[in-house]
Design a protein around this motif. Structure first.
Motif, PDB file in Angstrom:
ATOM      1  N   ASP A  67      30.105 -36.003 -43.612  1.00  0.00           N
ATOM      2  CA  ASP A  67      31.014 -36.826 -44.415  1.00  0.00           C
ATOM      3  C   ASP A  67      30.263 -38.049 -44.921  1.00  0.00           C
ATOM      4  OD1 ASP A  67      33.001 -35.030 -43.862  1.00  0.00           O
ATOM      5  OD2 ASP A  67      33.842 -36.191 -42.201  1.00  0.00           O
ATOM      6  N   LEU A  68      30.580 -38.457 -46.144  1.00  0.00           N
ATOM      7  CA  LEU A  68      29.866 -39.573 -46.772  1.00  0.00           C
ATOM      8  C   LEU A  68      30.790 -40.762 -46.999  1.00  0.00           C
ATOM      9  CD1 LEU A  68      27.888 -37.598 -49.506  1.00  0.00           C
ATOM     10  CD2 LEU A  68      27.191 -38.149 -47.167  1.00  0.00           C
ATOM     11  N   ALA A  69      30.225 -41.965 -46.914  1.00  0.00           N
ATOM     12  CA  ALA A  69      31.001 -43.169 -47.214  1.00  0.00           C
ATOM     13  C   ALA A  69      31.128 -43.354 -48.719  1.00  0.00           C
ATOM     14  CB  ALA A  69      30.331 -44.394 -46.585  1.00  0.00           C
ATOM     15  N   ALA A  70      30.134 -42.887 -49.458  1.00  0.00           N
ATOM     16  CA  ALA A  70      30.157 -42.954 -50.927  1.00  0.00           C
ATOM     17  C   ALA A  70      29.146 -41.923 -51.407  1.00  0.00           C
ATOM     18  CB  ALA A  70      29.774 -44.340 -51.419  1.00  0.00           C
ATOM     19  N   GLY A  71      29.212 -41.577 -52.701  1.00  0.00           N
ATOM     20  CA  GLY A  71      28.366 -40.511 -53.223  1.00  0.00           C
ATOM     21  C   GLY A  71      26.879 -40.812 -53.117  1.00  0.00           C
ATOM     22  N   HIS A  72      26.093 -39.763 -53.196  1.00  0.00           N
ATOM     23  CA  HIS A  72      24.645 -39.917 -53.203  1.00  0.00           C
ATOM     24  C   HIS A  72      24.225 -40.848 -54.345  1.00  0.00           C
ATOM     25  CE1 HIS A  72      23.564 -36.764 -50.223  1.00  0.00           C
ATOM     26  NE2 HIS A  72      24.756 -36.289 -50.550  1.00  0.00           N
ATOM     27  N   HIS A  73      23.241 -41.688 -54.059  1.00  0.00           N
ATOM     28  CA  HIS A  73      22.657 -42.623 -55.038  1.00  0.00           C
ATOM     29  C   HIS A  73      23.564 -43.837 -55.262  1.00  0.00           C
ATOM     30  CE1 HIS A  73      19.763 -39.438 -56.923  1.00  0.00           C
ATOM     31  NE2 HIS A  73      19.839 -39.346 -55.609  1.00  0.00           N
ATOM     32  N   ASN A  74      24.668 -43.875 -54.584  1.00  0.00           N
ATOM     33  CA  ASN A  74      25.551 -45.028 -54.708  1.00  0.00           C
ATOM     34  C   ASN A  74      25.096 -46.133 -53.758  1.00  0.00           C
ATOM     35  OD1 ASN A  74      28.037 -46.683 -54.000  1.00  0.00           O
ATOM     36  ND2 ASN A  74      28.775 -45.471 -55.728  1.00  0.00           N
TER      37      ASN A  74
ATOM     38  N   HIS B 231      25.896 -21.449 -51.073  1.00  0.00           N
ATOM     39  CA  HIS B 231      26.740 -22.439 -51.733  1.00  0.00           C
ATOM     40  C   HIS B 231      25.957 -22.979 -52.921  1.00  0.00           C
ATOM     41  CE1 HIS B 231      30.193 -25.140 -51.805  1.00  0.00           C
ATOM     42  NE2 HIS B 231      29.356 -26.107 -52.115  1.00  0.00           N
ATOM     43  N   PRO B 232      26.647 -23.201 -54.046  1.00  0.00           N
ATOM     44  CA  PRO B 232      25.907 -23.742 -55.198  1.00  0.00           C
ATOM     45  C   PRO B 232      25.509 -25.195 -54.940  1.00  0.00           C
ATOM     46  CG  PRO B 232      28.235 -23.489 -55.719  1.00  0.00           C
ATOM     47  CD  PRO B 232      28.043 -22.894 -54.374  1.00  0.00           C
ATOM     48  N   PHE B 233      24.276 -25.527 -55.293  1.00  0.00           N
ATOM     49  CA  PHE B 233      23.746 -26.854 -55.034  1.00  0.00           C
ATOM     50  C   PHE B 233      24.250 -27.857 -56.087  1.00  0.00           C
ATOM     51  CE2 PHE B 233      20.302 -30.044 -55.065  1.00  0.00           C
ATOM     52  CZ  PHE B 233      20.267 -30.367 -53.719  1.00  0.00           C
ATOM     53  N   GLY B 234      24.234 -27.447 -57.348  1.00  0.00           N
ATOM     54  CA  GLY B 234      24.814 -28.290 -58.404  1.00  0.00           C
ATOM     55  C   GLY B 234      23.987 -29.480 -58.802  1.00  0.00           C
TER      56      GLY B 234
ATOM     57  N   ILE C 125      21.059 -33.398 -45.994  1.00  0.00           N
ATOM     58  CA  ILE C 125      22.314 -33.890 -45.442  1.00  0.00           C
ATOM     59  C   ILE C 125      23.331 -34.152 -46.556  1.00  0.00           C
ATOM     60  CG2 ILE C 125      23.289 -36.062 -44.551  1.00  0.00           C
ATOM     61  CD1 ILE C 125      20.959 -36.088 -42.538  1.00  0.00           C
ATOM     62  N   GLY C 126      24.601 -33.908 -46.287  1.00  0.00           N
ATOM     63  CA  GLY C 126      25.662 -34.350 -47.196  1.00  0.00           C
ATOM     64  C   GLY C 126      25.885 -33.411 -48.364  1.00  0.00           C
ATOM     65  N   LEU C 127      25.678 -33.885 -49.578  1.00  0.00           N
ATOM     66  CA  LEU C 127      25.795 -33.053 -50.784  1.00  0.00           C
ATOM     67  C   LEU C 127      27.202 -32.522 -50.988  1.00  0.00           C
ATOM     68  CD1 LEU C 127      22.507 -31.041 -50.259  1.00  0.00           C
ATOM     69  CD2 LEU C 127      22.840 -32.908 -51.879  1.00  0.00           C
ATOM     70  N   GLY C 128      28.159 -33.222 -50.465  1.00  0.00           N
ATOM     71  CA  GLY C 128      29.533 -32.786 -50.668  1.00  0.00           C
ATOM     72  C   GLY C 128      30.033 -31.822 -49.607  1.00  0.00           C
ATOM     73  N   VAL C 129      29.138 -31.389 -48.726  1.00  0.00           N
ATOM     74  CA  VAL C 129      29.556 -30.496 -47.633  1.00  0.00           C
ATOM     75  C   VAL C 129      30.052 -31.392 -46.487  1.00  0.00           C
ATOM     76  CG1 VAL C 129      28.799 -28.709 -46.034  1.00  0.00           C
ATOM     77  CG2 VAL C 129      27.795 -28.842 -48.348  1.00  0.00           C
ATOM     78  N   PRO C 130      31.271 -31.160 -45.999  1.00  0.00           N
ATOM     79  CA  PRO C 130      31.828 -32.078 -44.999  1.00  0.00           C
ATOM     80  C   PRO C 130      31.195 -31.891 -43.607  1.00  0.00           C
ATOM     81  CG  PRO C 130      33.358 -30.287 -45.456  1.00  0.00           C
ATOM     82  CD  PRO C 130      32.227 -30.134 -46.411  1.00  0.00           C
TER      83      PRO C 130
END
Lengths: 442, 442, 442, 442
Positions: C403-410, C373-376, C214-219
């Protein structure tokens, strides 16, 4: 012939009379500072002056042992300085002998009567400091600033030289009353403790050696008969080799010698804690890299360590080596370490120190004296003092009090010039006390 | 009058014929490298040659906007280089105009017939690299090493100049068949992205701008019509001020500017991670300190950052500023930051790039071509390209393939000289395609 | 029996119906995060649920290869977590099997008809993050915050688990129409890329492997059929040993492991520049020292490197080793390096990725899809994907937009829960497409 | 009634008789080390013992001023230690009073006759050191190792406590011959200089204060009447806040608090050079980061500075602050500094020190004594000594010689237990000399 009391009076009068000349000469020298091993103009002036006074003068390789020199500048720098001295009109006869950085002078005056060999040591060199130019700095407001950009007598050696040359003159006057020999040693490259070892030979046969330094935190009016607690010191050049690369196109190929040196600098400065000992570490110079678009292939770091004990400096030295090697390895670089300066710890002889302190009490302007005082820094005079002590002689290192405008090596360094006449009178009296012809003694 | 096909034949023959001269001139220039803003001898040679060919030549402040120069050396360095050029016999008439570092050249050739203004840009400067001298390095084994110690054409600008001067000659031959104007721009100080901004004026009115660079990782036989993905770049000088002190007597008084700079260097290099972007940080030069016995009062650090995106470099720039200021504060020092170089990111125009690639296919020795290729480094040609694009013109930056002996900026850099004739032929054909008099077109 | 179209309708209805349950379960799991290798409660819940649904369930050493686990916590930590799970009422039968950190689950459902083995992989673990507690954070304002201090599902694995358990249920419903076998893999310790290698065995014989994140910057509304460009990664623990000493009485005896580790941290972060490659270095944890009066005898540093290319990470790894060893040597310390995590770079199979993207287009809420899509970043799912590709199978890693409220691991990480039903529907359709009994195909 | 000579004899006999008990008690205490502010079991044992002997005992908030405590552990840690003490059977009556870290004890014995108030101070706490377990370490080979993992009496406080409790017993025997009051002060948290300030109140009205410490580099058989040259000390916790981010997906968003702390550690360690002064800097603890995939959002650094002069530590403190703030700014982080320990420099009173040294000469086993000796480290006893001196009283800090197996704070620390009886006899004689009822004086 005069006895000691009369000679002391004569010395006192001479010092008072020569006081303006001492100051004038010091200021002249202040305008012509020369860095270590490059004191061509200064040393040639010393040679010419002493020869005129009747001294037997040795310089060049007769005075300096080439292989015992530390930190000699490159051939190009030596030549450029030599040329400047020549252009400035320094006598070519002496210059020729000194070419290549043999700038020490040993001058002897023989009374013709048997007696001790008493030596006095002065230092010739200045520092790579840009002198302050604002009106708050006396040499600036009075017009006797250094004329050599980037060089400055910021440690008082100009004062020492002024005393030394005046003493040379005074000794000639006193000689008829003395027995034995007087030797004046003018040493290059004291800064960086690079010059004294190469002049050890000048101390062969010396019975008494007197060194003198102005300031050092001792206030005007105070004289220390003999410094103790010199910090042993070692000085290194660490040359880092990395790998150049275009910093934009292939940064991963580069190995930055600059980063290795930067890290070494930080690591070295963490080594200065030793319980019960004075220890110093200073990374004094770091130069690395060639352009902002190139990963720096080379860097050079010059550092100096000091300690008040020979075993402590040994231990410190080993840790410093490890720090430099480790930093290079951290960044995939190589490093070579070259020793470029070294001095040990050698205390003043208590007997000669006490004598100097006692005589100082009779000098006008001296308000207090002390036999001993910790020096707290390094001096390669210790090489010479050690040589004299090994021979069974006595050596002392007089600390001549003088209020300072700013600390030693600072761009605003300046000292109370009243100390000059005090120094001259004290050395004159020491000379008489040590060499007075026994027939005049009462 | 000839049509394009015939002119292309003529150009092909000229390039083949001039190939030995291209190599000879490149090697001659290789022996006389001059650093940025100091290209007096090179630029004067360019001026004289072009004037002889009939170009209208501008140099000095006519070509260079003084206030837009970055990273100009000190007056002393400028003067010394100027004197060297004079001693070497460079024509005084041109030299006088360039004095003080105005070493750009703009030369125009007018066909007398209405048409576009087509400009070609070449770079004049060399790098502060000590060239390798062992037999494995061709310039060494064949005797055409740099004669200037510490300077080297290690990025191929000698080759660019050789092509540029040959193109000047070729353009004169072609002019009767062309309509419009030809402008040759010889730019100083490309290294450090310091010179182009000051020559932006030379692009006023330019319809087509062609830049060219040898090597860059593109192998011999390949030609890229137009580079894209230039890294935006900024270059700074950080001047740290601490407090000098005698490192032995009162280390606690000192504030080491050298330590502050060392820490800044490490911190800057931790900033290079940006997901999805090419980012670079390089501390290229660090110089600090005066002597090992003095706590270093001053240090200077030159660094360069790059990014493939203008907003990324902006963010990076701010973090780098914080790192430098923080490091100074850490050691009780002050620091001043001065920008000394800057270039943005500007892609080649796709139409002109495609044209260059297509024309390259007809050049002997060219095995493959490509319209676009990421540049991966910085170039201040982007200033000029941007100016042309703003005016509605087209600019491209050709990457001329050439196998390399070692990477750009390396002490063993050298390139396959077969590329020179390819470059000349390609530029000649571009010139014809862009300016061919319509009456000759079929 | 239904054909694919009818089954797809059925799946769509099921996903819509199960949407509230998906969210409820996700929030429940969110309240009970467990760190890697400590997912006792979570895994036991998975086992019990799947067994109830009729799956053949393996866990403990049947699912996990002990010697291939990276970064397993200490025995004390494992036991404490196990006890907590037991106290919390997790079924003892499954717990016993997992004791010691064998928390993986492999569950098979056999349709009884011959066909492919299709596997789906989900990850069980949470992160050592203190969840934000202010009202701006949805789990706080709605009352479903993590109940375990210092642990948080801050990467969306709670959502993955919710989808996985719903898919298990859906697959049972679909099974009569399918041919072949379905395998659900629940992997521990994805964070730190520590768990997948130990579950490689679970991929033996697998024909198709589907992973999802889920997520990873993909909206929200976007689905990527298969990620590519995973960053290869390696993770190390560097254990520095110095020498303890009383920091006041004898600092010179100490060798600070803390300083060595600090310097290693700085040096490691200077290594991240590689032209044309994504590279990462992160010193994630540093712990050193015991008391302010003791020179730190020990320090531990955990770092992770990543690169988008296996040879680049190899080169980076070697430089990182040198940096760590060099930093230790700099401060007279020793260091040991232990690898605690590792994953390679393995792209999704283009065919399976395209299939996933195409099927996604029919899922309500999906607005756009992309094959690649590149995973990065890094994922140890690459171990499993590599295993399947080696066997000639196909594996893909679906990026499920949210959509994320804040970045992963935050500490404020949260995702759009509408993505859950989308994910379920997509996986259900993939299952049908891959295993639909041929007799129902038209 | 006995005169002093007879009482001294009696004390000598008592010390010889109690020697085995002193050793036994010390070894028992050695097995139950408790860290600062957590000495619940130890302090409760002291309270119970002294009450049994007839002392008036105060503990908890009667003995400790809550707001003057430094470096108190978290509530969780306090509670866990308190629970452990309770489980271990420590008397609940005393435990209740100490809850929350009020572990100091003040115990008075009143002779009922007017006279001076003489106080003795002992310290209760152990260190966070993992005791060595190999056979070369006596406590290991003889079976009296610490039973608390990670805690160890590695500074001899177990010995001080043993002496203190024996002195309590002896004082009761001697009381009938004395006039005035005896006070025993048992202080928590000496390590980290965190506890004494909170017990200053216990020195109100004290005429003579005697502190004692075993070892410290003074060999067995030697006694120093009064330590001088305590290093003033300050201890800080620096809490760095950065910005968390996924280290793979968006490293550019993170601000590593760990890097800021690492750089601060290096910078702090460069500050230790002061001519003529003993200065120490130690970064004792650094903890930062949460996982290798997260840019560390937080880091904590504990450091301690010391100097032999109050103005030097003030200057050092300011430079350290600048270093910490600068390092945080360098990496875009914030930092907060909290002082967690503090002690000044206060010399022993020469009169009382001389008395202690003179009396020591009569103690069997004492081979040499000295009035004064530099301490070379820090002690918060200086707070108490200062308080007594302010009131016009006299305080001394006896250094009780004892050969050591390894340095203080080392995992192999152990001391010559023969010193215990010497210490007891010396303190007993001091007590008699100070408080002997005048009617028995001759």
């Amino acid at each position: 012939m005069p006895d000691e009391r009369e000679l002391f009076q004569q010395i006192g009068q001479a010092a008072a009379r020569m006081k303006p000349d001492l100051i004038t000469l010091r200021r002249l020298l202040h305008q012509h500072p020369e860095l270590g091993w490059l004191e061509f103009q200064t040393a040639a002036h010393v040679c010419a002056t002493l020869e005129d006074l009747g001294y037997q003068v040795r310089t060049g390789q007769e005075a300096i042992s080439g292989e015992d020199r530390f930190g000699v500048p490159s051939r190009e720098v030596l030549e450029a300085a030599w040329e400047r001295a020549r252009s400035a009109g320094a006598p070519l006869r002496w210059l020729e002998t000194m070419r290549g950085g043999y700038t020490g002078v040993v001058a002897d005056l023989d009374t013709g009567k048997p007696g001790m060999l008493v030596a006095f040591r002065f230092d010739l060199d200045a520092l790579p400091v840009h002198e302050a130019v604002d009106a708050g700095h006396l040499p600036a407001s009075q017009g006797w600033l250094s004329r050599i950009p980037g060089a400055m007598h910021a440690c008082g050696h100009d004062g020492h030289l002024s005393i030394g040359l005046a003493l040379a003159r005074l000794a000639v006057e006193l000689a008829p009353s003395l027995a034995g020999r007087i030797r004046l040693i003018f040493q290059p490259a004291e800064e960086g403790v690079r010059g004294a070892l190469a002049m050890t030979r000048a101390c062969a046969g010396v019975d008494r050696l007197v060194c003198i330094h102005i300031g050092l935190g001792v206030p005007s009016g105070q004289v220390i008969g003999g410094a103790v607690g010199f910090l042993a010191t070692r000085e290194y050049r660490a040359s880092f080799k990395g790998q150049a690369a275009h910093a934009g196109l292939e940064p991963e190929v580069g190995r930055s010698a600059l980063l290795a040196a930067a890290q070494a600098a930080l690591a070295l400065h963490t080594l200065a804690q030793y319980a019960g000992h004075e220890v110093r570490v200073n990374v004094g110079i770091l130069r690395g890299g060639v352009a902002t678009s190139i990963v720096p292939p080379e860097a050079e770091l010059l550092y100096r360590i000091r300690a008040d004990d020979n075993s402590v400096i040994e231990a410190l030295d080993q840790r410093a080596h490890a720090a430099v090697l480790g930093a290079a390895a951290t960044y995939g670089c190589h490093v070579e370490l070259e020793i470029i300066g070294r001095a040990g710890s050698e205390d003043s002889h208590p007997e000669l120190a006490a004598l100097a302190a006692d005589l100082a009490q009779s000098v006008p302007g001296v308000k207090s004296t002390s036999h001993h005082h910790p020096f707290g820094a390094s001096e390669d005079a210790t090489h010479l003092m050690q040589q004299v002590h090994r021979q069974g002689g006595q050596a002392t290192y007089i600390m001549l009090g003088a209020d300072l405008a700013a600390g030693h090596h600072n761009e605003r360094f300046d000292f109370d010039e009243n100390s000059l006449a005090i120094g001259l009178e004290l050395l004159g009296k020491l000379l008489v006390r040590l060499l007075l012809d026994s027939q005049f003694k009462r």
